[in-house]
Design an enzyme around this catalytic site. Structure first.
Site, PDB file in Angstrom:
ATOM      1  N   GLY A 187       7.471  31.713  12.440  1.00 40.87           N
ATOM      2  CA  GLY A 187       7.029  30.339  12.179  1.00 40.87           C
ATOM      3  C   GLY A 187       7.564  29.444  13.278  1.00 40.87           C
ATOM      4  N   ILE A 226      19.527  33.669  10.083  1.00 42.90           N
ATOM      5  CA  ILE A 226      19.585  32.225   9.843  1.00 42.90           C
ATOM      6  C   ILE A 226      18.482  31.839   8.850  1.00 42.90           C
ATOM      7  CG2 ILE A 226      20.679  31.500  12.007  1.00 42.90           C
ATOM      8  CD1 ILE A 226      17.834  30.860  13.064  1.00 42.90           C
ATOM      9  N   GLU A 277      25.437  32.852  -1.927  1.00 44.64           N
ATOM     10  CA  GLU A 277      26.347  31.899  -1.301  1.00 44.64           C
ATOM     11  C   GLU A 277      26.613  30.714  -2.252  1.00 44.64           C
ATOM     12  OE1 GLU A 277      23.720  31.182   2.124  1.00 44.64           O
ATOM     13  OE2 GLU A 277      23.467  29.119   1.438  1.00 44.64           O
ATOM     14  N   HIS A 322      26.237  28.254   6.308  1.00 46.19           N
ATOM     15  CA  HIS A 322      24.890  27.672   6.185  1.00 46.19           C
ATOM     16  C   HIS A 322      24.804  26.315   6.908  1.00 46.19           C
ATOM     17  CE1 HIS A 322      21.111  27.839   3.438  1.00 46.19           C
ATOM     18  NE2 HIS A 322      20.852  27.192   4.565  1.00 46.19           N
ATOM     19  N   ARG A 344      17.648  33.150   5.014  1.00 44.50           N
ATOM     20  CA  ARG A 344      18.135  32.922   3.657  1.00 44.50           C
ATOM     21  C   ARG A 344      18.922  34.136   3.219  1.00 44.50           C
ATOM     22  NH1 ARG A 344      17.530  28.375   3.710  1.00 44.50           N
ATOM     23  NH2 ARG A 344      16.342  26.965   2.377  1.00 44.50           N
TER      24      ARG A 344
HETATM   25  O1  LIG Z   1      18.507  26.312   5.060  1.00 44.58           O
HETATM   26  C1  LIG Z   1      18.164  25.229   5.378  1.00 44.58           C
HETATM   27  C2  LIG Z   1      16.826  24.767   5.299  1.00 44.58           C
HETATM   28  O2  LIG Z   1      15.985  25.445   4.691  1.00 44.58           O
HETATM   29  O3  LIG Z   1      16.544  23.687   5.828  1.00 44.58           O
END
Ligand SMILES: O=CC(=O)O
Length: 335
Positions: free
Chosen positions: A161, A243, A274, A292, A245
């Protein structure tokens, strides 16, 4: 006939955010906020949502059929995150409630952080800093914290994406990397050319990537999309970066793969369950762990809060959300 008293919509800001953003909301709405960032239980959240037409959320509050039934006046839930796996979209649609997220404003910042984790894990930045701070550094040696190369290697991206594409551009144009990607749908040729990215199967991605970055949304289909079998396909010299989920990676299997050096290292910003972190990950040295924070620059977090607020304002004053993630056929009536 006397005029009906003018009532402003009421909104809830569920977590502490920038006071300026709350002020902006107060110009339009009766706002209940949470400046002390108290951890509300689900029951308390439901109770505070009574009579509220909108809510500004932070992606951790589950919005489902049960909650929406209990909060019949709620018309919009605005996440201050790009991910929206806390929304049950079918329930939102069924109740005529709009959900919004914060795309675009965090794309480049989050891609920067993906690279920060990749570089830190490959070049053993945090591991070597711990060694230095512990007073262990007594002399230079040829193999001290020798890590993995990043520039000129093959970068794999799972999930292509907006953020995946921003990572691809950094890899291809900044680090001279060959970029491979796998995605549910293949990108059009113009974007592939711009990112200098080649579409491959998931198996080929796992096997051919020197380093693999995960940037796909969390959905039931993506649960544990990287588990023991996938880790076994990766190069033993590879670095894995998540990065996306928690829940996309089987953290227990990853801890095992790091401990046995099945892969070289990992950089993780998100975790299953988490803020708890799998104890096996805390025990191994070859993983960089962050809480996060991939989108956490001051400017980007302000932009995210502002976009969430703008969604509430645009929808509750003009009936159109700026960045909706669903389009209910019938909207809940305003009060
Ligand atoms: O994890 C952070 C977001 O989805 O913006």
């Amino acid at each position: 006939m006397p005029d009906r008293p003018h009532t402003r919509p009421a909104v809830l800001v569920a977590r502490a955010i920038f006071p300026e953003t709350v002020q902006r909301l107060r110009a339009h709405f009766d706002v209940e906020d949470n400046p002390d960032d108290v951890e509300w239980s689900r029951e308390e959240l439901i109770q505070r949502l009574q009579g509220k037409a909108g809510a500004l959320l932070t992606g951790t509050q589950r919005i489902d059929d049960e909650l929406l039934r209990a909060c019949p006046q709620l018309r919009i839930v605005a996440n201050m995150t790009v991910g929206f796996n806390n929304f049950d979209l079918a329930a939102l649609d069924a109740h005529g409630v709009v959900g919004t997220n914060t795309p675009d404003v965090l794309t480049e910042t989050t891609a920067d952080f993906g690279f920060a984790l990749l570089l830190a894990a490959a070049r053993r930045v945090t591991e070597s800093e711990r060694y230095l701070r512990a007073g262990c550094w007594t002399r230079w040696s040829y193999d001290l914290f020798a890590g993995a190369e990043v520039h000129g290697t093959t970068l794999g991206i799972l999930g292509m994406g907006r953020i995946g594409q921003a990572i691809a551009r950094r890899g291809a144009h900044g680090f001279g990397m060959r970029v491979l990607y796998h995605n549910r749908t293949r990108l059009d040729a113009r974007i592939e050319a711009e990112c200098r990215a080649t579409y491959v199967s998931k198996d080929e991605l796992l096997q051919a990537s020197d380093h693999l970055v995960l940037v796909l949304p969390y959905t039931p289909q993506n649960h544990h999309i990287i588990g023991a079998a996938e880790l076994a396909q990766m190069k033993p010299t590879a670095v894995l970066v998540n990065i996306a989920r928690g829940g996309i990676v089987d953290d227990a299997a990853l801890a095992d793969a790091l401990r046995t050096r099945r892969i070289a290292a990992a950089g993780l910003d998100v975790f299953e369950g988490e803020p708890a972190v799998h104890p096996g990950l805390l025990e191994v040295p070859n993983v960089v762990l962050t809480p996060h924070i991939a989108s956490a620059t001051v400017r980007t977090r302000r932009a995210m809060a502002d976009l969430a607020a703008d969604n509430l304002i645009a929808f509750l004053t003009e009936g159109r959300a700026l960045t909706p993630v669903n389009a209910p056929a019938v909207l809940r009536a305003g009060s």
